[in-house]
Design a protein around this motif. Structure first.
Motif, PDB file in Angstrom:
ATOM      1  N   GLY A 138       0.810  -1.211   0.000  1.00 38.67           N
ATOM      2  CA  GLY A 138       0.000   0.000   0.000  1.00 38.67           C
ATOM      3  C   GLY A 138       0.844   1.262   0.000  1.00 38.67           C
ATOM      4  O   GLY A 138       0.526   2.238  -0.692  1.00 38.67           O
ATOM      5  N   VAL A 139       1.939   1.244   0.769  1.00 32.50           N
ATOM      6  CA  VAL A 139       2.840   2.402   0.805  1.00 32.50           C
ATOM      7  C   VAL A 139       3.446   2.656  -0.574  1.00 32.50           C
ATOM      8  O   VAL A 139       3.503   3.799  -1.039  1.00 32.50           O
ATOM      9  CB  VAL A 139       3.960   2.188   1.857  1.00 32.50           C
ATOM     10  CG1 VAL A 139       5.048   3.249   1.711  1.00 32.50           C
ATOM     11  CG2 VAL A 139       3.383   2.241   3.259  1.00 32.50           C
ATOM     12  N   LEU A 140       3.885   1.589  -1.228  1.00 33.38           N
ATOM     13  CA  LEU A 140       4.448   1.725  -2.582  1.00 33.38           C
ATOM     14  C   LEU A 140       3.398   2.218  -3.570  1.00 33.38           C
ATOM     15  O   LEU A 140       3.694   3.045  -4.444  1.00 33.38           O
ATOM     16  CB  LEU A 140       5.016   0.384  -3.043  1.00 33.38           C
ATOM     17  CG  LEU A 140       6.276  -0.099  -2.318  1.00 33.38           C
ATOM     18  CD1 LEU A 140       6.655  -1.495  -2.791  1.00 33.38           C
ATOM     19  CD2 LEU A 140       7.435   0.868  -2.534  1.00 33.38           C
ATOM     20  N   LYS A 177       3.562  11.985   2.286  1.00 32.38           N
ATOM     21  CA  LYS A 177       3.464  11.093   3.448  1.00 32.38           C
ATOM     22  C   LYS A 177       2.039  10.595   3.649  1.00 32.38           C
ATOM     23  O   LYS A 177       1.815   9.410   3.939  1.00 32.38           O
ATOM     24  CB  LYS A 177       3.957  11.818   4.712  1.00 32.38           C
ATOM     25  CG  LYS A 177       5.448  12.054   4.745  1.00 32.38           C
ATOM     26  CD  LYS A 177       5.926  12.446   6.138  1.00 32.38           C
ATOM     27  CE  LYS A 177       5.321  13.731   6.607  1.00 32.38           C
ATOM     28  NZ  LYS A 177       5.860  14.164   7.924  1.00 32.38           N
ATOM     29  N   THR A 178       1.072  11.483   3.504  1.00 37.29           N
ATOM     30  CA  THR A 178      -0.328  11.096   3.697  1.00 37.29           C
ATOM     31  C   THR A 178      -0.763  10.081   2.650  1.00 37.29           C
ATOM     32  O   THR A 178      -1.456   9.104   2.959  1.00 37.29           O
ATOM     33  CB  THR A 178      -1.239  12.330   3.632  1.00 37.29           C
ATOM     34  OG1 THR A 178      -0.841  13.267   4.639  1.00 37.29           O
ATOM     35  CG2 THR A 178      -2.690  11.938   3.863  1.00 37.29           C
ATOM     36  N   SER A 179      -0.348  10.295   1.405  1.00 38.88           N
ATOM     37  CA  SER A 179      -0.706   9.364   0.329  1.00 38.88           C
ATOM     38  C   SER A 179      -0.148   7.974   0.612  1.00 38.88           C
ATOM     39  O   SER A 179      -0.843   6.961   0.455  1.00 38.88           O
ATOM     40  CB  SER A 179      -0.175   9.877  -1.011  1.00 38.88           C
ATOM     41  OG  SER A 179      -0.732  11.128  -1.331  1.00 38.88           O
ATOM     42  N   ALA A 180       1.115   7.920   1.044  1.00 39.86           N
ATOM     43  CA  ALA A 180       1.760   6.628   1.291  1.00 39.86           C
ATOM     44  C   ALA A 180       1.165   5.930   2.512  1.00 39.86           C
ATOM     45  O   ALA A 180       0.803   4.742   2.447  1.00 39.86           O
ATOM     46  CB  ALA A 180       3.263   6.832   1.478  1.00 39.86           C
ATOM     47  N   VAL A 236      -6.875   4.345  -8.700  1.00 39.77           N
ATOM     48  CA  VAL A 236      -6.759   4.123  -7.261  1.00 39.77           C
ATOM     49  C   VAL A 236      -7.794   3.128  -6.756  1.00 39.77           C
ATOM     50  O   VAL A 236      -7.515   2.308  -5.873  1.00 39.77           O
ATOM     51  CB  VAL A 236      -6.896   5.466  -6.508  1.00 39.77           C
ATOM     52  CG1 VAL A 236      -6.965   5.241  -5.007  1.00 39.77           C
ATOM     53  CG2 VAL A 236      -5.732   6.380  -6.845  1.00 39.77           C
ATOM     54  N   SER A 237      -8.995   3.165  -7.313  1.00 37.27           N
ATOM     55  CA  SER A 237     -10.070   2.310  -6.813  1.00 37.27           C
ATOM     56  C   SER A 237      -9.902   0.842  -7.194  1.00 37.27           C
ATOM     57  O   SER A 237     -10.407  -0.040  -6.491  1.00 37.27           O
ATOM     58  CB  SER A 237     -11.427   2.819  -7.326  1.00 37.27           C
ATOM     59  OG  SER A 237     -11.487   2.770  -8.736  1.00 37.27           O
ATOM     60  N   ILE A 238      -9.192   0.552  -8.291  1.00 38.75           N
ATOM     61  CA  ILE A 238      -9.040  -0.835  -8.753  1.00 38.75           C
ATOM     62  C   ILE A 238      -8.443  -1.753  -7.684  1.00 38.75           C
ATOM     63  O   ILE A 238      -9.024  -2.797  -7.370  1.00 38.75           O
ATOM     64  CB  ILE A 238      -8.203  -0.892 -10.056  1.00 38.75           C
ATOM     65  CG1 ILE A 238      -9.030  -0.364 -11.230  1.00 38.75           C
ATOM     66  CG2 ILE A 238      -7.765  -2.327 -10.356  1.00 38.75           C
ATOM     67  CD1 ILE A 238      -8.250  -0.284 -12.525  1.00 38.75           C
ATOM     68  N   PRO A 239      -7.271  -1.430  -7.107  1.00 40.39           N
ATOM     69  CA  PRO A 239      -6.715  -2.351  -6.102  1.00 40.39           C
ATOM     70  C   PRO A 239      -7.581  -2.490  -4.860  1.00 40.39           C
ATOM     71  O   PRO A 239      -7.619  -3.561  -4.247  1.00 40.39           O
ATOM     72  CB  PRO A 239      -5.357  -1.724  -5.757  1.00 40.39           C
ATOM     73  CG  PRO A 239      -5.467  -0.309  -6.161  1.00 40.39           C
ATOM     74  CD  PRO A 239      -6.377  -0.278  -7.337  1.00 40.39           C
ATOM     75  N   VAL A 240      -8.288  -1.423  -4.478  1.00 39.98           N
ATOM     76  CA  VAL A 240      -9.155  -1.500  -3.297  1.00 39.98           C
ATOM     77  C   VAL A 240     -10.335  -2.436  -3.561  1.00 39.98           C
ATOM     78  O   VAL A 240     -10.740  -3.219  -2.696  1.00 39.98           O
ATOM     79  CB  VAL A 240      -9.658  -0.096  -2.893  1.00 39.98           C
ATOM     80  CG1 VAL A 240     -10.478  -0.179  -1.610  1.00 39.98           C
ATOM     81  CG2 VAL A 240      -8.489   0.854  -2.701  1.00 39.98           C
ATOM     82  N   VAL A 241     -10.891  -2.359  -4.769  1.00 34.87           N
ATOM     83  CA  VAL A 241     -11.981  -3.279  -5.146  1.00 34.87           C
ATOM     84  C   VAL A 241     -11.485  -4.718  -5.130  1.00 34.87           C
ATOM     85  O   VAL A 241     -12.182  -5.627  -4.655  1.00 34.87           O
ATOM     86  CB  VAL A 241     -12.534  -2.908  -6.538  1.00 34.87           C
ATOM     87  CG1 VAL A 241     -13.523  -3.967  -7.015  1.00 34.87           C
ATOM     88  CG2 VAL A 241     -13.210  -1.547  -6.506  1.00 34.87           C
TER      89      VAL A 241
END
Length: 264
Positions: A138-140, A177-180, A236-241
């Protein structure tokens, strides 16, 4: 153990975790050039891997080549006396937390493991590995996808040619930082669902029935942490789905095991 003994045990686990963060933070503090010039300021340059990949893809597909550029039209400035030192300190602590994350998870597991069954204790290594892997993944993702998309959009956005973008150092670093970190925690969704399923708070039917609401929520979160364009939100939504669908599979496995135990 009494309640006070449990608190004392918890205190030492927290102290060990904090010491790990401090030690890793000191190491990050010493490598200031790499942390800032290479990592944090990397998405500011056109040679960043994400921009090069998107630029090549846009050329191949014949799409808009907005990711093909020589330089982003903004500068980063420090307007406070102690801003750079403060940014150095807090960034080092954040880096220390990210690097020490597996050890922090290990300390958490060590605290709760005495209350677990033998079979559950045996799965400790897998739990620590999977939790750390998802967090780092997720950080990457946040660093290589969300950060450059946000920086590219916001860094080149102008309401007028008379207004030049001069971003404050804290604001820029805070975005990266917040994004990662947000992505790292968001990728822990399967782990959270796993424990909710183990406690009987979530079932496969519940996740399937509320899939459409989950998708809406995912799109809303994606819209918040990404620039206001459909392509970025979709990426962004693809991996979360995918993680949500994996969570459904996890709950099915747990639910079947619990049914077998009840039958026996």
């Amino acid at each position: 153990m009494s309640f006070l003994d449990h608190l004392e045990d918890l205190r030492w686990h927290i102290i060990r975790a904090l010491l790990a963060i401090v030690i890793c933070g000191i190491v990050a503090f010493m490598f200031k050039g790499f942390v800032f010039d290479v990592v944090l300021l990397g998405p500011k340059h056109s040679t960043f891997p994400t921009y090069e990949i998107l630029c090549n893809l846009s050329k191949i597909l014949g799409l808009d080549q907005s990711f093909c550029f020589d330089e982003l039209p903004f500068r980063i400035q420090s307007r406070k006396v102690a801003a750079q030192f403060s940014a150095h300190m807090w960034t080092s602590i954040t880096a220390g937390f990210i690097v020490a994350f597996p050890y922090i998870i290990y300390q958490m597991w060590s605290f709760v493991s005495p209350a677990l069954y033998t079979k559950e204790k045996r799965s400790a290594k897998w739990f620590i590995f999977i939790t750390s892997f998802l967090f780092f993944l997720g950080v990457l993702f946040g660093y290589y996808v969300i950060s450059p998309l946000s920086i590219r959009f916001l860094g080149s956005y102008q309401v007028s040619s008379e207004v030049f973008n001069d971003f404050d150092l804290d604001s820029y670093i805070g975005l990266v930082k917040t994004s990662a970190l947000a992505s790292g925690l968001m990728f822990e969704l399967p782990i959270i669902i796993y424990f909710l399923a183990k406690w009987g708070l979530v079932t496969p039917e519940f996740l399937k029935t509320n899939r459409k609401y989950a998708l809406v929520l995912i799109l809303i979160v994606s819209a918040i942490i990404t620039p206001p364009d459909i392509a970025s939100q979709f990426i962004v939504s693809i991996p979360v789905v995918i993680l949500y669908e994996i969570s459904i599979i996890i709950t099915k496995v747990i639910y079947k095991k619990q049914l077998k135990k009840e039958i026996k």
